[in-house]
Design a protein around this motif. Sequence first.
Motif, PDB file in Angstrom:
ATOM      1  N   ASP A 333       9.991   3.724   6.459  1.00 49.37           N
ATOM      2  CA  ASP A 333      10.276   5.132   6.189  1.00 49.37           C
ATOM      3  C   ASP A 333       9.486   5.687   5.008  1.00 49.37           C
ATOM      4  N   VAL A 334       9.201   4.891   3.988  1.00 51.58           N
ATOM      5  CA  VAL A 334       8.534   5.416   2.792  1.00 51.58           C
ATOM      6  C   VAL A 334       7.205   4.734   2.503  1.00 51.58           C
ATOM      7  N   ASP A 335       6.855   3.689   3.225  1.00 49.58           N
ATOM      8  CA  ASP A 335       5.626   2.952   2.941  1.00 49.58           C
ATOM      9  C   ASP A 335       4.473   3.329   3.866  1.00 49.58           C
ATOM     10  N   GLN A 336       4.655   4.352   4.671  1.00 52.73           N
ATOM     11  CA  GLN A 336       3.593   4.813   5.553  1.00 52.73           C
ATOM     12  C   GLN A 336       3.904   6.240   5.972  1.00 52.73           C
ATOM     13  N   GLY A 337       2.869   7.056   6.136  1.00 53.27           N
ATOM     14  CA  GLY A 337       3.075   8.428   6.570  1.00 53.27           C
ATOM     15  C   GLY A 337       1.751   9.101   6.864  1.00 53.27           C
ATOM     16  N   ILE A 338       1.809  10.360   7.223  1.00 50.66           N
ATOM     17  CA  ILE A 338       0.611  11.130   7.520  1.00 50.66           C
ATOM     18  C   ILE A 338       0.405  12.180   6.432  1.00 50.66           C
ATOM     19  N   THR A 355       3.927  13.145   4.391  1.00 45.03           N
ATOM     20  CA  THR A 355       5.300  12.902   4.813  1.00 45.03           C
ATOM     21  C   THR A 355       5.801  11.604   4.204  1.00 45.03           C
ATOM     22  N   ALA A 356       7.074  11.605   3.814  1.00 46.77           N
ATOM     23  CA  ALA A 356       7.721  10.409   3.273  1.00 46.77           C
ATOM     24  C   ALA A 356       9.209  10.509   3.555  1.00 46.77           C
ATOM     25  N   ASP A 357       9.752   9.510   4.217  1.00 49.62           N
ATOM     26  CA  ASP A 357      11.180   9.469   4.529  1.00 49.62           C
ATOM     27  C   ASP A 357      11.621  10.750   5.236  1.00 49.62           C
ATOM     28  N   GLU A 358      10.819  11.160   6.237  1.00 53.62           N
ATOM     29  CA  GLU A 358      11.087  12.329   7.071  1.00 53.62           C
ATOM     30  C   GLU A 358      11.081  13.637   6.286  1.00 53.62           C
ATOM     31  N   PHE A 522      15.723  -4.582   0.032  1.00 58.89           N
ATOM     32  CA  PHE A 522      15.489  -3.330   0.744  1.00 58.89           C
ATOM     33  C   PHE A 522      16.664  -2.376   0.552  1.00 58.89           C
ATOM     34  N   LYS A 523      16.884  -1.957  -0.667  1.00 64.23           N
ATOM     35  CA  LYS A 523      18.023  -1.095  -0.966  1.00 64.23           C
ATOM     36  C   LYS A 523      17.880   0.284  -0.345  1.00 64.23           C
ATOM     37  N   LEU A 524      16.629   0.775  -0.259  1.00 59.46           N
ATOM     38  CA  LEU A 524      16.422   2.125   0.252  1.00 59.46           C
ATOM     39  C   LEU A 524      16.447   2.188   1.767  1.00 59.46           C
ATOM     40  N   SER A 525      16.142   1.068   2.417  1.00 52.84           N
ATOM     41  CA  SER A 525      16.031   1.101   3.868  1.00 52.84           C
ATOM     42  C   SER A 525      16.301  -0.274   4.443  1.00 52.84           C
ATOM     43  N   SER A 526      17.525  -0.754   4.311  1.00 54.01           N
ATOM     44  CA  SER A 526      17.856  -2.093   4.771  1.00 54.01           C
ATOM     45  C   SER A 526      17.720  -2.222   6.279  1.00 54.01           C
ATOM     46  N   SER A 527      17.899  -1.112   7.007  1.00 53.20           N
ATOM     47  CA  SER A 527      17.823  -1.187   8.466  1.00 53.20           C
ATOM     48  C   SER A 527      16.426  -1.552   8.929  1.00 53.20           C
TER      49      SER A 527
END
Length: 546
Positions: A333-338, A355-358, A522-527
Motif C-alpha cells: 500500500d505505501v511502498d509502491q505507487g504511480i 499515490t500512497a495508501d490510496e 508490518f504495523k501499518l499494513s499487516s494484511s
Amino acid sequence: FFFAQGTGLLHMGGGRFFFLLFISCFLLPCFALNGYWKDRCADDKCYGGTMSLCVVNDNEIYGRYSDVGFIRGTVSDGKIEGVWFEAGYSQRNHGGFEWRMTNNDGNAFTGSWWFSDRKCDRFGWASEKIDDSRPSFAQCGVLLNNGGDDDTLYEGYWASDTDNNQLWLCDDQRSYFHGSGTLTGRNISIAGKAFLDGEVLSASYWTEEGTRGIMLMNLLSPVDIVVSWWDVEINEFALGRFNEDNLHSADIYRRGDTEDLENQCKLFDSIGGLDWTGSWFDTRYGEGKFYTCESENFVNGVFSEIGWIEANTDEETGEIMMGTYFVSGSRTDVDQGIFQLQLINNGHTFQGVYTADEETVVWQQDRIDATSAYSAQCFIPDYSTSVGGRWYYGKHPSDIMDICIEDDGTVEMSYSYNNGEDIGYGIGFTSDSGPHSIRVTWFEEKTDGISMYRTSSSGRLTEFFWEDVDVSFEVEYAVCDDEEVNFQYWGRHSINKLRLLSPVQDPFACARNRELFDADVFKLSSSSASSLFTSLSILFVIVLCL
C-alpha cells in the motif's frame, strides 16, 4: 590602525567616476590577508591558479580564485570563517570554510572546507601568500554598491569590454535564473542559481556544438559584473587544469540597454538546457537527494537511497514525466505507487502528484544539479539480468545471500554474514518491469529493516540497506547532524556491492531462515505482509511435496 585603500569603478549615465574606499584592520593578520595567495596541495587536488583576497570594513573578507570560485567571510582574532561558491549549476558548488593564520606575519593559513550539506565531512585547506600587492575590488569580487535591497539586480543585458561576449539574464522563482548569450563566438543557453541575495551567481551553459561549461558571476555594482567561465561540465573537472590554453577566462561586463528581455533570455533555448537529467532535493526524507537520468524519453532515478522510479516523458515537450515509484520494503500500500510530474519554473522545479495508501499526495521539489556528471547515482539497472540466484555477501566463504523470485514477482531471500554467525531473512517484490530490481523487508534475530537491490554491470548487485526502519517515511535522511555525523545514516545505513556466485535459484536455501519472519514489523499494513508470507509458505510446502 593599519590602512589600505583601493579603487572601484562605477558607471553613472555615460560617464565614469572613481572613488576611494578606506578600510581598516585592528589586527595585523587581518591587514596581511590582502594580496595574492597560492594553495598548497597536489596538482590534481587544486585548480592551479591564485586567490585574490581583499579585506574591507575592518573585518570582512572577499576573494576570487582560479576563475572558478568566490569566498566571503569575516575575520576575528586570526580566525576567518565564511562561505564559498564555485561555478556551475551543480550540487557541489557551495559550502563553508574556516581558516586560522599559522604565523604572526599573516602570510599563511591552514583550515578546512566543507560542502553546504555536509559540515561534518571536512577537507583540508592550506595556502600561503605569494604577493603583497593589493588586488582590485573586481579581482576579489567586492560588491561596492547594490543599489538597494534588490536581489534580482543581475537581471538585464550585459556586455564585456573585450571579445564581444554578451549575456541576457532573467530571474526565476526561488533564486533561480535563466538566460542566453554569446561566448567566444558561440551562442549559449544558460541556467543557474543566485546566492547571497543575488550578489553571486553560479551557472551552467550549453553550446551549439553540444558541449557544456560553467560560469561564476559576481555583482560589483548596479552596472558592473565580473564573469568567469570554464569549458568543463562541472567544477571538479577543472582541477589541475588552470594552465591549459583556451579553457577558461574572466572579464568585467557592463550593463547595457535591451528590448524585450524575456525573449532575449530564451533566444538560444533550442541549443539545450534543463531536462529531466540532474538531481533534486527530496525533502520528503529530510535532506535527501533525488537523482534522475533521462535517455530517449525514458527516465531512471533513485531517491534518498531508499527508492527508485521508472518513468516515461511525453514526446511532444518532454516536460511531463509519468511512471511508477518503488520504495524499500514489502508493503503493497505505501511502498509502491504511480506519479505524474511536470517541469515548471523554467525547468528549475518539478510539480505533480503521487499515490500512497490510496491517497494522492502533492510532490514538488527544486533542482540541485543540471548536469549528467552524477548519473552514476541513478544506479541504472541492467534490464536483461535478474537479482535471483546466489550472491557473495561478505568476506568469508559462508557469507551468502540466496534470492528467489516467483512468476508473480514475489521475492524470498535468506542470507548469512560474519562467517555465518549472523543470519537474516527477507520478503518482497520485484519491479513491475522485471526482476532487475527488488524491494525487501528483512528480519534478523535482534533487528529488522528495509532494503532495495538493483543489478548493475554483469555479475554485480547493489544493496541499499536501512536498519531499524519499518517503513520508509521513518527515515530522516541526513549525512550530518550539524558538525557531527548522523548516526542513522552512518550507523544504520549502507550501500554495498554483491558479486554473483550462481544464477541458479534454490528455494530451500532461500527459505532456510524463514523462522526469523516477524509479522509485528508490518504495523501499518499487516494484511499485505501476511498475504505475501502465506503465499510464500504455500509455495514452499508445494516444493517440499515435489
